[in-house]
Scaffold this motif. Structure first.
Motif, PDB file in Angstrom:
ATOM      1  N   ASP A 183     -11.045   1.989   9.155  1.00 54.68           N
ATOM      2  CA  ASP A 183     -10.219   1.465   9.074  1.00 54.68           C
ATOM      3  C   ASP A 183      -9.365   0.939  10.684  1.00 54.68           C
ATOM      4  O   ASP A 183      -9.353   1.087  10.936  1.00 54.68           O
ATOM      5  CB  ASP A 183      -8.788   2.803   8.578  1.00 54.68           C
ATOM      6  CG  ASP A 183      -7.451   2.383   7.939  1.00 54.68           C
ATOM      7  OD1 ASP A 183      -7.701   1.273   7.309  1.00 54.68           O
ATOM      8  OD2 ASP A 183      -6.823   3.131   7.792  1.00 54.68           O
ATOM      9  N   GLN A 184      -8.194   0.503  10.396  1.00 50.26           N
ATOM     10  CA  GLN A 184      -6.995  -0.098  10.922  1.00 50.26           C
ATOM     11  C   GLN A 184      -6.984   0.966  11.883  1.00 50.26           C
ATOM     12  O   GLN A 184      -6.391   2.273  12.113  1.00 50.26           O
ATOM     13  CB  GLN A 184      -6.229  -0.249  10.787  1.00 50.26           C
ATOM     14  CG  GLN A 184      -6.418  -1.710   9.705  1.00 50.26           C
ATOM     15  CD  GLN A 184      -4.924  -2.856   9.031  1.00 50.26           C
ATOM     16  OE1 GLN A 184      -4.728  -2.188   7.692  1.00 50.26           O
ATOM     17  NE2 GLN A 184      -4.289  -3.156   9.453  1.00 50.26           N
TER      18      GLN A 184
ATOM     19  N   ALA B  96      -9.033   1.025   0.031  1.00 48.58           N
ATOM     20  CA  ALA B  96      -7.278   1.266  -0.100  1.00 48.58           C
ATOM     21  C   ALA B  96      -7.688   0.048  -0.630  1.00 48.58           C
ATOM     22  O   ALA B  96      -6.900  -0.653  -1.579  1.00 48.58           O
ATOM     23  CB  ALA B  96      -6.725   0.781   0.762  1.00 48.58           C
TER      24      ALA B  96
ATOM     25  N   HIS C 181      -1.810  -8.131   5.068  1.00 48.84           N
ATOM     26  CA  HIS C 181      -2.411  -8.261   6.295  1.00 48.84           C
ATOM     27  C   HIS C 181      -4.204  -8.991   6.351  1.00 48.84           C
ATOM     28  O   HIS C 181      -4.158  -9.866   5.355  1.00 48.84           O
ATOM     29  CB  HIS C 181      -2.652  -6.767   6.358  1.00 48.84           C
ATOM     30  CG  HIS C 181      -3.827  -6.190   5.380  1.00 48.84           C
ATOM     31  ND1 HIS C 181      -3.575  -6.623   4.305  1.00 48.84           N
ATOM     32  CD2 HIS C 181      -3.750  -4.730   5.348  1.00 48.84           C
ATOM     33  CE1 HIS C 181      -4.794  -6.074   3.768  1.00 48.84           C
ATOM     34  NE2 HIS C 181      -4.937  -4.638   3.967  1.00 48.84           N
TER      35      HIS C 181
ATOM     36  N   GLY D 137      -3.718   2.751  -0.774  1.00 48.47           N
ATOM     37  CA  GLY D 137      -3.630   2.844   0.903  1.00 48.47           C
ATOM     38  C   GLY D 137      -4.966   3.601   1.464  1.00 48.47           C
ATOM     39  O   GLY D 137      -5.438   4.638   0.881  1.00 48.47           O
ATOM     40  N   THR D 138      -4.994   3.621   3.022  1.00 47.99           N
ATOM     41  CA  THR D 138      -5.496   4.414   3.849  1.00 47.99           C
ATOM     42  C   THR D 138      -4.365   5.546   4.157  1.00 47.99           C
ATOM     43  O   THR D 138      -5.332   6.506   4.428  1.00 47.99           O
ATOM     44  CB  THR D 138      -6.181   3.763   4.772  1.00 47.99           C
ATOM     45  OG1 THR D 138      -5.434   2.641   5.592  1.00 47.99           O
ATOM     46  CG2 THR D 138      -7.406   2.541   4.109  1.00 47.99           C
TER      47      THR D 138
ATOM     48  N   PRO E  69      -1.736   2.053   7.850  1.00 47.79           N
ATOM     49  CA  PRO E  69      -1.203   1.220   8.716  1.00 47.79           C
ATOM     50  C   PRO E  69      -0.481   0.231   8.561  1.00 47.79           C
ATOM     51  O   PRO E  69       0.782  -0.212   9.060  1.00 47.79           O
ATOM     52  CB  PRO E  69      -2.991   0.867   9.366  1.00 47.79           C
ATOM     53  CG  PRO E  69      -2.961   1.588   8.035  1.00 47.79           C
ATOM     54  CD  PRO E  69      -2.854   2.181   7.660  1.00 47.79           C
ATOM     55  N   THR E  70      -0.284  -0.556   6.830  1.00 43.71           N
ATOM     56  CA  THR E  70       0.547  -1.482   7.000  1.00 43.71           C
ATOM     57  C   THR E  70       1.528  -0.989   6.927  1.00 43.71           C
ATOM     58  O   THR E  70       3.193  -1.470   7.691  1.00 43.71           O
ATOM     59  CB  THR E  70       0.478  -2.188   5.583  1.00 43.71           C
ATOM     60  OG1 THR E  70      -1.484  -2.579   5.685  1.00 43.71           O
ATOM     61  CG2 THR E  70       1.388  -3.098   5.074  1.00 43.71           C
TER      62      THR E  70
ATOM     63  N   PHE F 132       1.301  -1.708   0.021  1.00 39.46           N
ATOM     64  CA  PHE F 132      -0.096   0.082  -0.142  1.00 39.46           C
ATOM     65  C   PHE F 132       0.917   1.203  -0.201  1.00 39.46           C
ATOM     66  O   PHE F 132       1.937   1.232   0.186  1.00 39.46           O
ATOM     67  CB  PHE F 132      -1.043   0.322   1.155  1.00 39.46           C
ATOM     68  CG  PHE F 132      -2.005  -0.655   1.095  1.00 39.46           C
ATOM     69  CD1 PHE F 132      -2.842  -0.923   0.438  1.00 39.46           C
ATOM     70  CD2 PHE F 132      -1.627  -2.205   1.633  1.00 39.46           C
ATOM     71  CE1 PHE F 132      -3.956  -2.089   0.475  1.00 39.46           C
ATOM     72  CE2 PHE F 132      -2.641  -3.249   1.868  1.00 39.46           C
ATOM     73  CZ  PHE F 132      -3.226  -3.209   1.309  1.00 39.46           C
TER      74      PHE F 132
ATOM     75  N   SER G 107      -8.792  -5.033  -0.075  1.00 35.98           N
ATOM     76  CA  SER G 107      -8.250  -4.437   1.560  1.00 35.98           C
ATOM     77  C   SER G 107      -8.887  -4.417   3.058  1.00 35.98           C
ATOM     78  O   SER G 107      -9.914  -4.994   2.418  1.00 35.98           O
ATOM     79  CB  SER G 107      -8.279  -2.738   1.073  1.00 35.98           C
ATOM     80  OG  SER G 107      -8.886  -2.498   0.926  1.00 35.98           O
ATOM     81  N   VAL G 108      -8.397  -4.081   4.053  1.00 33.12           N
ATOM     82  CA  VAL G 108      -9.304  -4.385   5.321  1.00 33.12           C
ATOM     83  C   VAL G 108     -10.318  -2.543   5.284  1.00 33.12           C
ATOM     84  O   VAL G 108     -11.495  -3.614   5.174  1.00 33.12           O
ATOM     85  CB  VAL G 108      -8.014  -4.250   5.790  1.00 33.12           C
ATOM     86  CG1 VAL G 108      -8.923  -3.931   7.257  1.00 33.12           C
ATOM     87  CG2 VAL G 108      -7.426  -5.046   6.435  1.00 33.12           C
ATOM     88  N   SER G 109      -9.896  -1.690   4.410  1.00 30.40           N
ATOM     89  CA  SER G 109     -10.957  -0.408   4.525  1.00 30.40           C
ATOM     90  C   SER G 109     -12.279  -1.574   3.484  1.00 30.40           C
ATOM     91  O   SER G 109     -13.675  -0.660   4.524  1.00 30.40           O
ATOM     92  CB  SER G 109     -10.625   0.667   4.092  1.00 30.40           C
ATOM     93  OG  SER G 109      -9.901   0.355   2.734  1.00 30.40           O
TER      94      SER G 109
HETATM   95  N1  ASP Z   1      -5.265  -0.301   5.787  1.00 33.95           N
HETATM   96  C1  ASP Z   1      -5.146   0.150   4.164  1.00 33.95           C
HETATM   97  C2  ASP Z   1      -6.541  -1.124   4.100  1.00 33.95           C
HETATM   98  O1  ASP Z   1      -7.186  -1.173   4.087  1.00 33.95           O
HETATM   99  C3  ASP Z   1      -4.097  -0.510   3.809  1.00 33.95           C
HETATM  100  C4  ASP Z   1      -2.777   0.455   4.605  1.00 33.95           C
HETATM  101  O2  ASP Z   1      -2.317  -0.502   5.102  1.00 33.95           O
HETATM  102  O3  ASP Z   1      -2.844   1.767   3.588  1.00 33.95           O
HETATM  103  O4  ASP Z   1      -6.253  -2.016   3.676  1.00 33.95           O
END
Ligand code: ASP
Length: 319
Positions: free
Chosen positions: A201-202, A155, A90, A183-184, A39-40, A34, A159-161
């Motif tokens: 988000d994370q 993202a 992730h 990416g976030t 966060p990553t 990302f 993605s996680v978000s």
């Molecule tokens: N947190 C992000 C996601 O939504 C990716 C990132 O780390 O930028 O997967």
């Protein structure tokens, strides 16, 4: 002839063992799938700094963004498996993505050597600071009423978000406009700038801006509050108990990376999690640090298989 072959094989083995023993003799590339600043990336930089000290070689971050993180992880899977290229995956890249990308070119379970879990990362629902809702219930009502007029930033698919906000939308029965980023990190910039409405988000990406009042936090999707954000209610407290979801970041090496090298990387990661400075930085950002057995490579391998299974079922059920 047979003898010569056996001798050559023995030599090759010895060379492998010797290079594993000397490892690392040059910088190690860590692929972050990302954009920088998210966060990553932040977690990779925090543990990477400490791991560099332990290993006596620099861990160099390479941001390869795209397709919800799957572009960078595909690149990592195809890298030479000598311990000089590893990656920060992730919950999306090594959990949800296979169910969302029919043509994905890697299998999270069979194509990697798990190194270790870096941090658990609760999910927080956040919005631009002037979003017209003062609590989660009002936020949910706005979402239901606003439908496609609201912009949710993420993202990218898988993605996680993206995955965790998909869950939220399914539960609320809403279909907002979804805006993909690399990416976030960049998502957060646009949330602060008021260019998009909200995101899931994370936590590690969000604590500083929530504390500064630059964005609004409605709820944390874990059973208990985070010590990093004591004023943010849980989704359960805020009236949406069915929305509980957490993510994580972990290090992986390409399949076939020699076991002694994976063990050295695992040890360096574990030392990073015990190092007072990196530990504090991760905890201050709301990271949940693995302890004991959860730090082993074997544990991560089993966990990833369970995550792929869990997210596969959740995503299929949401369709
Ligand atoms: N947190 C992000 C996601 O939504 C990716 C990132 O780390 O930028 O997967």
């Amino acid at each position: 002839m047979k003898k010569a072959l056996a001798f050559a094989a023995a030599l090759a083995l010895m060379a492998g063992a010797a290079s594993a023993q000397q490892y690392p003799t040059k910088p190690i590339t860590v692929i972050v799938p990302f954009a920088a600043g998210g966060p990553t990336d932040v977690i990779a930089r925090i543990v990477g700094e400490s791991m560099s000290k332990t290993l006596g070689q620099q861990l160099v971050i390479e941001n390869i963004a795209g397709a919800g993180g799957t572009t960078g992880i595909t690149r990592g899977k195809e890298a030479v498996n000598d311990g000089y290229t590893i990656m920060m995956g992730h919950m999306g890249t090594h959990g949800a993505a296979p169910a969302l990308y029919p043509n994905i070119r890697y299998n999270p379970v069979t194509d990697f050597e798990p190194i270790g879990m870096a941090a658990g990362t609760p999910i927080v629902i956040v919005a631009r600071k002037d979003f017209p809702a003062s609590n989660l219930k009002e936020f949910a009502d706005r979402l239901k009423a606003g439908q496609d007029k609201l912009n949710e930033a993420n993202a990218g698919v898988g993605s996680v978000s993206h995955t965790t906000c998909t869950l939220l939308h399914v539960q609320l029965g809403t279909k907002p406009t979804r805006v993909p980023y690399t990416g976030t990190g960049p998502v957060l910039n646009d949330l602060v700038g008021g260019k998009v409405d909200y995101a899931c988000d994370q936590i590690v990406n969000l604590v500083t801006q929530i504390q500064a009042g630059a964005i609004r936090a409605y709820a944390i999707a874990t059973p208990t509050r985070s010590p990093a954000l004591p004023d943010v209610p849980t989704t359960k407290e805020a009236g949406m108990p069915e929305y509980e979801v957490s993510a994580w970041n972990a290090l992986f090496a390409p399949k076939g990376t020699p076991a002694p090298i994976v063990a050295r990387l695992n040890d360096a990661l574990s030392k990073a999690l015990d190092d007072a400075n990196s530990r504090k930085r991760l905890l201050d950002l709301g990271g949940v640090l693995p302890e004991g057995n959860e730090r082993t490579s074997a544990w991560l391998g089993t966990f990833v298989a369970a995550e792929v299974d869990r997210w596969g079922k959740t995503i299929r059920a949401a369709r």
